[in-house]
Design an enzyme around this catalytic site. Structure first.
Site, PDB file in Angstrom:
ATOM      1  N   LYS A  63       0.692  -1.290  -0.281  1.00 27.64           N
ATOM      2  CA  LYS A  63      -0.328  -0.022  -0.325  1.00 27.64           C
ATOM      3  C   LYS A  63       1.125   1.244   0.334  1.00 27.64           C
ATOM      4  O   LYS A  63       0.031   2.274  -0.590  1.00 27.64           O
ATOM      5  CB  LYS A  63      -1.175  -0.039   1.061  1.00 27.64           C
ATOM      6  CG  LYS A  63      -2.303  -1.098   1.244  1.00 27.64           C
ATOM      7  CD  LYS A  63      -2.993  -1.098   2.130  1.00 27.64           C
ATOM      8  CE  LYS A  63      -3.975  -2.013   2.667  1.00 27.64           C
ATOM      9  NZ  LYS A  63      -4.423  -1.789   3.984  1.00 27.64           N
ATOM     10  N   LYS A 111      -9.418 -11.583 -12.474  1.00 30.58           N
ATOM     11  CA  LYS A 111     -10.475 -11.951 -11.042  1.00 30.58           C
ATOM     12  C   LYS A 111     -11.728 -11.286 -10.805  1.00 30.58           C
ATOM     13  O   LYS A 111     -11.231  -9.731 -11.341  1.00 30.58           O
ATOM     14  CB  LYS A 111      -9.909 -12.427 -10.203  1.00 30.58           C
ATOM     15  CG  LYS A 111     -10.279 -12.255  -8.065  1.00 30.58           C
ATOM     16  CD  LYS A 111      -9.195 -12.350  -7.212  1.00 30.58           C
ATOM     17  CE  LYS A 111      -9.786 -11.391  -5.979  1.00 30.58           C
ATOM     18  NZ  LYS A 111      -9.048 -11.928  -4.840  1.00 30.58           N
ATOM     19  N   LYS A 132     -13.618  -4.697  -7.456  1.00 26.94           N
ATOM     20  CA  LYS A 132     -13.818  -3.547  -7.721  1.00 26.94           C
ATOM     21  C   LYS A 132     -12.814  -2.606  -8.036  1.00 26.94           C
ATOM     22  O   LYS A 132     -12.958  -1.211  -9.097  1.00 26.94           O
ATOM     23  CB  LYS A 132     -13.908  -2.804  -5.820  1.00 26.94           C
ATOM     24  CG  LYS A 132     -15.223  -1.922  -5.921  1.00 26.94           C
ATOM     25  CD  LYS A 132     -15.882  -1.411  -4.579  1.00 26.94           C
ATOM     26  CE  LYS A 132     -16.520  -0.474  -5.546  1.00 26.94           C
ATOM     27  NZ  LYS A 132     -16.374   1.555  -4.967  1.00 26.94           N
TER      28      LYS A 132
HETATM   29  P1  AMP Z   1     -12.559  -7.915  -0.651  1.00 25.04           P
HETATM   30  O1  AMP Z   1     -13.414  -6.667  -0.656  1.00 25.04           O
HETATM   31  O2  AMP Z   1     -11.079  -8.236  -1.825  1.00 25.04           O
HETATM   32  O3  AMP Z   1     -11.200  -7.624   0.153  1.00 25.04           O
HETATM   33  O4  AMP Z   1     -12.897  -9.210  -0.630  1.00 25.04           O
HETATM   34  C1  AMP Z   1     -13.123  -9.784   0.654  1.00 25.04           C
HETATM   35  C2  AMP Z   1     -13.637 -11.035   0.345  1.00 25.04           C
HETATM   36  O5  AMP Z   1     -14.017 -11.372  -0.655  1.00 25.04           O
HETATM   37  C3  AMP Z   1     -12.601 -12.008   0.476  1.00 25.04           C
HETATM   38  O6  AMP Z   1     -13.219 -13.184   1.404  1.00 25.04           O
HETATM   39  C4  AMP Z   1     -12.393 -11.625  -0.401  1.00 25.04           C
HETATM   40  O7  AMP Z   1     -11.429 -13.906  -0.633  1.00 25.04           O
HETATM   41  C5  AMP Z   1     -13.744 -12.207  -1.330  1.00 25.04           C
HETATM   42  N1  AMP Z   1     -13.074 -11.839  -2.763  1.00 25.04           N
HETATM   43  C6  AMP Z   1     -13.481 -10.884  -3.010  1.00 25.04           C
HETATM   44  N2  AMP Z   1     -12.961 -10.763  -4.690  1.00 25.04           N
HETATM   45  C7  AMP Z   1     -13.675 -12.155  -5.399  1.00 25.04           C
HETATM   46  C8  AMP Z   1     -13.235 -13.280  -5.974  1.00 25.04           C
HETATM   47  N3  AMP Z   1     -13.267 -12.381  -7.430  1.00 25.04           N
HETATM   48  N4  AMP Z   1     -13.843 -14.168  -5.984  1.00 25.04           N
HETATM   49  C9  AMP Z   1     -14.084 -14.976  -4.620  1.00 25.04           C
HETATM   50  N5  AMP Z   1     -13.817 -14.612  -3.692  1.00 25.04           N
HETATM   51  C10 AMP Z   1     -13.647 -13.105  -3.900  1.00 25.04           C
END
Ligand code: AMP
Ligand code: TRP
Length: 322
Positions: free
Chosen positions: A113, A192, A195
Site C-alpha cells: 500500500k 478476478k 472492485k
Molecule cells: P475484498 O473486498 O477483496 O477484500 O474481498 C472480500 C472477500 O471476498 C474476501 O474473502 C475475498 O476472498 C472474497 N473475494 C473477493 N473477490 C473475489 C472473487 N473475485 N472471487 C472469489 N472471492 C472473492
C-alpha cells in the site's frame, strides 16, 4: 462451541465475487450448530483509505444489508459495526506498546500500500494492530481469512504472545483458517472480479443496470452460427458458477451446437442471476430502505459484542495493574 470471527471491509456493496467467495460460504459456516460467529463491519479500518464519511456510512449499510439479505441470523450470531465498540481502540493502544516497529514496517500489505498510495497515513501502518485488537478483544478461536490476510493473523498471535511474556496470559490465541477450495469468481473481463478492476457484477442493482453489466461481459468474435468453446468463455464461466448441473449441460450443448450467440448466453446468465438471487435482491432493497431497522440490528449486535469486549478489557487492565 467454536468462536469464529471475521471482519468485513466497508469498501462498497459486495459484488458477485464477494458473495460466492465470502458471504455464502461464511453463512453456511454459521449455520453449523457447533459454531458461533462474530461478524463485524470494519468501518474504522476503511478510514485508512476512504475519507468521505457519507461513503463509509453508505458502504457500511450496504455491506450490512447484503449479509442480512443472504440470511445471516443475528440472534445466533453477533453482527456489529466496529466503531460501535470503542473498547477496541483502547486494546489497540496496549498492543501498540508490545509491537516492534519492524514487524509493522515489514508487513506485506503495508509495503504494497505504501508503494502504491499517495496517502500513506499512520492508520495504514498500524492497521494490523487494530485488526489484532478486533480479534483478541472477542476471544476468537478461528479467523477465516484470504491469503492476503494470513500475515496479519501471524502478527496477531505474535502481539498476544508478546503481551503474555511481558505481563501474563490474557488472550485466546486465534488460528487462521484458510479454505483452499474457495473459488475465484471471474469478472466481466475474465480477470478476478474486483472492485479495483471495475469488472464486477453487482447483483443488487435495479434490473436495467444489472442487465447492462451482464451484457458487458467480454467475449470473442465467433459469429452467431458457429459452434463456440464454453471452456474459454467468460459468460459460460459465470453461468457455470450459478446454474445447476442440468442447466450447465444444456448451456454447454448450446455452445457446441452453433446457432447460439453470445447475446443469447448473456441473456440466459442475466435471467439466471435474477432467478437465483430474487429473494436476496428484494431483502437487500428493503433493508436499504429501512436504515432504522439496520441500525437496530447492528446496535443489538454491538450490545452483545460489548459484553465480551469489556470482560476482556477487564483482564487486560488487571494484567497492566491499571
Ligand atoms: P475484498 O473486498 O477483496 O477484500 O474481498 C472480500 C472477500 O471476498 C474476501 O474473502 C475475498 O476472498 C472474497 N473475494 C473477493 N473477490 C473475489 C472473487 N473475485 N472471487 C472469489 N472471492 C472473492
Ligand atoms: N483486514 C481485513 C480485510 O482487509 C478486514 C478485517 C479487519 C478483519 N479486522 C479483521 C478480518 C479481523 C478478520 C479479523 O479483509
Amino acid at each position: 462451541m467454536s468462536r469464529i470471527l471475521t471482519g468485513i471491509q466497508a469498501t462498497g456493496v459486495p459484488h458477485l465475487g464477494n458473495i460466492l467467495g465470502a458471504i455464502e460460504p461464511a453463512i453456511r459456516t454459521t449455520k453449523d450448530p457447533s459454531n458461533e460467529a462474530f461478524l463485524f463491519i470494519a468501518n474504522m479500518h476503511s478510514l485508512t483509505a476512504i475519507k468521505d464519511p457519507i461513503l463509509v456510512r453508505e458502504n457500511t449499510y450496504g455491506v450490512a444489508a447484503a449479509w442480512l439479505a443472504f440470511g445471516l441470523d443475528t440472534d445466533k450470531n453477533t453482527f456489529y459495526r466496529q466503531s460501535d465498540i470503542p473498547e477496541v481502540t483502547e486494546l489497540m493502544w496496549y498492543l501498540n506498546c508490545v509491537t516492534p516497529f519492524p514487524m509493522l514496517a515489514n508487513a506485506h500489505s503495508f509495503k504494497d500500500k505504501s508503494e502504491n498510495l499517495s496517502d500513506v497515513n499512520a492508520g495504514l501502518f498500524t492497521y494490523p494492530v487494530l485488526m489484532a485488537a478486533d480479534i483478541l478483544l472477542y476471544d476468537a478461536e478461528f479467523v477465516p481469512v484470504g491469503k492476503d490476510q494470513m500475515q496479519h493473523l501471524e502478527m496477531t498471535r505474535d502481539m498476544a504472545g508478546a503481551f503474555h511474556s511481558k505481563y501474563q496470559e490474557t488472550f485466546v490465541l486465534p488460528e487462521a483458517t484458510f479454505d483452499e477450495r474457495v473459488m475465484i469468481v471471474p469478472g466481466t473481463d475474465g480477470r478476478k472480479m474486483s472492485k479495483s478492476y471495475n469488472n464486477y457484477i453487482d447483483i443488487f442493482l435495479p434490473e436495467k443496470q444489472l442487465k447492462k453489466q451482464v451484457m458487458s461481459v467480454v467475449t470473442d468474435s465467433t459469429p452467431m452460427e458457429k459452434p463456440k468453446n464454453p471452456d474459454t468463455c467468460n459468460v459460460f464461466a459465470l453461468y457455470q458458477l450459478l446454474a445447476d448441473d442440468a442447466k450447465v449441460a444444456k448451456m454447454r450443448k448450446n455452445y457446441l451446437g452453433g446457432n447460439y450467440g453470445y447475446g443469447h448466453a448473456k441473456t440466459a446468465l442475466f435471467e439466471l442471476i435474477l432467478d437465483r438471487f430474487d429473494v436476496q435482491r428484494n431483502e437487500y432493497a428493503s433493508f436499504m430502505n429501512d436504515r432504522e431497522e439496520l441500525d437496530k440490528l447492528l446496535l443489538n449486535g454491538a450490545e452483545k459484542a460489548r459484553k465480551v469486549a469489556s470482560a476482556t478489557l477487564t483482564r487486560v487492565r488487571a494484567a497492566l495493574e491499571f
